[in-house]
Design an enzyme around this catalytic site. Sequence first.
Site, PDB file in Angstrom:
ATOM      1  N   CYS A 188     -44.219 -51.558  11.954  1.00 44.00           N
ATOM      2  CA  CYS A 188     -45.113 -50.518  11.627  1.00 44.00           C
ATOM      3  C   CYS A 188     -44.760 -49.179  10.501  1.00 44.00           C
ATOM      4  O   CYS A 188     -44.732 -48.928   9.748  1.00 44.00           O
ATOM      5  CB  CYS A 188     -43.956 -49.348  12.902  1.00 44.00           C
ATOM      6  SG  CYS A 188     -45.075 -47.619  13.247  1.00 44.00           S
ATOM      7  N   CYS A 248     -39.854 -45.620  14.010  1.00 37.77           N
ATOM      8  CA  CYS A 248     -39.348 -46.014  13.227  1.00 37.77           C
ATOM      9  C   CYS A 248     -39.183 -46.063  11.883  1.00 37.77           C
ATOM     10  O   CYS A 248     -38.057 -46.864  11.950  1.00 37.77           O
ATOM     11  CB  CYS A 248     -40.570 -47.457  13.147  1.00 37.77           C
ATOM     12  SG  CYS A 248     -41.584 -47.830  15.181  1.00 37.77           S
ATOM     13  N   GLY A 271     -47.481 -52.444  16.380  1.00 35.02           N
ATOM     14  CA  GLY A 271     -47.745 -51.724  17.633  1.00 35.02           C
ATOM     15  C   GLY A 271     -47.089 -52.652  19.557  1.00 35.02           C
ATOM     16  O   GLY A 271     -48.072 -52.857  20.100  1.00 35.02           O
ATOM     17  N   ARG A 272     -46.567 -53.379  19.062  1.00 37.30           N
ATOM     18  CA  ARG A 272     -45.384 -54.024  19.801  1.00 37.30           C
ATOM     19  C   ARG A 272     -46.144 -55.468  20.141  1.00 37.30           C
ATOM     20  O   ARG A 272     -46.551 -56.007  21.428  1.00 37.30           O
ATOM     21  CB  ARG A 272     -45.458 -53.725  21.222  1.00 37.30           C
ATOM     22  CG  ARG A 272     -44.462 -52.050  21.254  1.00 37.30           C
ATOM     23  CD  ARG A 272     -43.550 -51.857  22.663  1.00 37.30           C
ATOM     24  NE  ARG A 272     -45.036 -51.978  23.380  1.00 37.30           N
ATOM     25  CZ  ARG A 272     -46.085 -50.574  23.214  1.00 37.30           C
ATOM     26  NH1 ARG A 272     -45.026 -49.013  22.739  1.00 37.30           N
ATOM     27  NH2 ARG A 272     -46.767 -50.238  23.902  1.00 37.30           N
ATOM     28  N   THR A 332     -47.900 -44.191  26.112  1.00 39.67           N
ATOM     29  CA  THR A 332     -48.358 -45.688  24.738  1.00 39.67           C
ATOM     30  C   THR A 332     -48.691 -47.136  26.001  1.00 39.67           C
ATOM     31  O   THR A 332     -49.100 -47.680  25.480  1.00 39.67           O
ATOM     32  CB  THR A 332     -46.902 -46.154  23.877  1.00 39.67           C
ATOM     33  OG1 THR A 332     -47.391 -46.573  23.242  1.00 39.67           O
ATOM     34  CG2 THR A 332     -45.709 -45.676  24.837  1.00 39.67           C
ATOM     35  N   ASP A 379     -46.111 -55.450  25.609  1.00 40.69           N
ATOM     36  CA  ASP A 379     -45.559 -56.019  24.932  1.00 40.69           C
ATOM     37  C   ASP A 379     -45.198 -57.071  24.691  1.00 40.69           C
ATOM     38  O   ASP A 379     -45.703 -58.072  25.487  1.00 40.69           O
ATOM     39  CB  ASP A 379     -44.274 -55.629  25.381  1.00 40.69           C
ATOM     40  CG  ASP A 379     -43.228 -55.263  24.162  1.00 40.69           C
ATOM     41  OD1 ASP A 379     -43.104 -56.730  22.815  1.00 40.69           O
ATOM     42  OD2 ASP A 379     -42.281 -55.173  23.898  1.00 40.69           O
ATOM     43  N   ARG A 401     -44.549 -58.726  21.748  1.00 38.02           N
ATOM     44  CA  ARG A 401     -43.401 -59.442  20.726  1.00 38.02           C
ATOM     45  C   ARG A 401     -43.237 -60.769  21.029  1.00 38.02           C
ATOM     46  O   ARG A 401     -42.503 -60.695  22.456  1.00 38.02           O
ATOM     47  CB  ARG A 401     -42.092 -58.269  19.982  1.00 38.02           C
ATOM     48  CG  ARG A 401     -43.770 -57.133  19.468  1.00 38.02           C
ATOM     49  CD  ARG A 401     -43.026 -55.803  19.263  1.00 38.02           C
ATOM     50  NE  ARG A 401     -42.248 -55.469  20.295  1.00 38.02           N
ATOM     51  CZ  ARG A 401     -41.272 -54.070  20.376  1.00 38.02           C
ATOM     52  NH1 ARG A 401     -40.702 -53.832  19.655  1.00 38.02           N
ATOM     53  NH2 ARG A 401     -40.831 -53.589  21.638  1.00 38.02           N
TER      54      ARG A 401
END
Length: 271
Positions: free
Chosen positions: A123, A136, A164-165, A185, A197, A199
Amino acid sequence: MFTYLDPTIRRKLIAQGKLRRIDLHGKALDPNVSPAEGELAINLLGPIPLPIHLGHGRTNVQWYASVRSTELSKVEELAGALRTQGGGALFSLLASSMAVNSVLLAGDPTKYNNPLVRVHSSCLTGDVFGSERCECGPQLEGALERISQEPGGGLLVYMAGHEGRGIGLWAKAATYLLQDAGENTYQANRSLGLPDDSRDFTDAGALLHHFVGDKPMRLLTNNPKKVQDLAKMGLSYITPVKHVLGVGESNRRYLDAKRQWGHRLDEQDLT
Ligand SMILES: [Zn+2]
């Protein structure tokens, strides 16, 4: 010149055991044999001693840089083509496109007994600029502090491509503008046609397998999905440890959205 592309230096690092290749389960692979098509392999460079300054003092960790073999070989191939065609100015563009993750190790991994672990998503605004729109920065520093204070040590895996995920820094900047116009978000990601998300914790899982093995570990996280994703990779002996830090006026709404999405945060954590 890009020394890490030089075959003689590469051979020397392999001989010294400072350039290794591991598979999805953290097992060592022969770094001289190219992985089969579609096989996930990770190149690991290190250990590199890194003295780091934390809020309350200094500590020494061992840093490993980690990159997927397929990604690295593509960059090396293109870099070779650029060298012959005189396109050296594009080297920096090539290198910056690689997602190079990091491992910061405290203590002796061969002696780990239920070590304290953090898998931290990059981040820029929080970790580097100290932005308070998210938590973060304090989570990163707090994790390094807690891990360095553990008598048995532990490690932090820093995931480079998780901004940003997983949507990237440019899209994250756009979501901030949407959030300021009233969206939360997750809604902001969806408004951009992007997942809540995205990730991928595969590389983190391989690195944890490699350094901790199948032994139990404690993971600093409030996110149950992270624990589930790692469990799917065979890391089933993970005890989540709550990691609530950096709650403030600028991020309370953001944290409340995370809580409603499923993060382990209580009302009182946000007050
Ligand atoms: Zn952040």
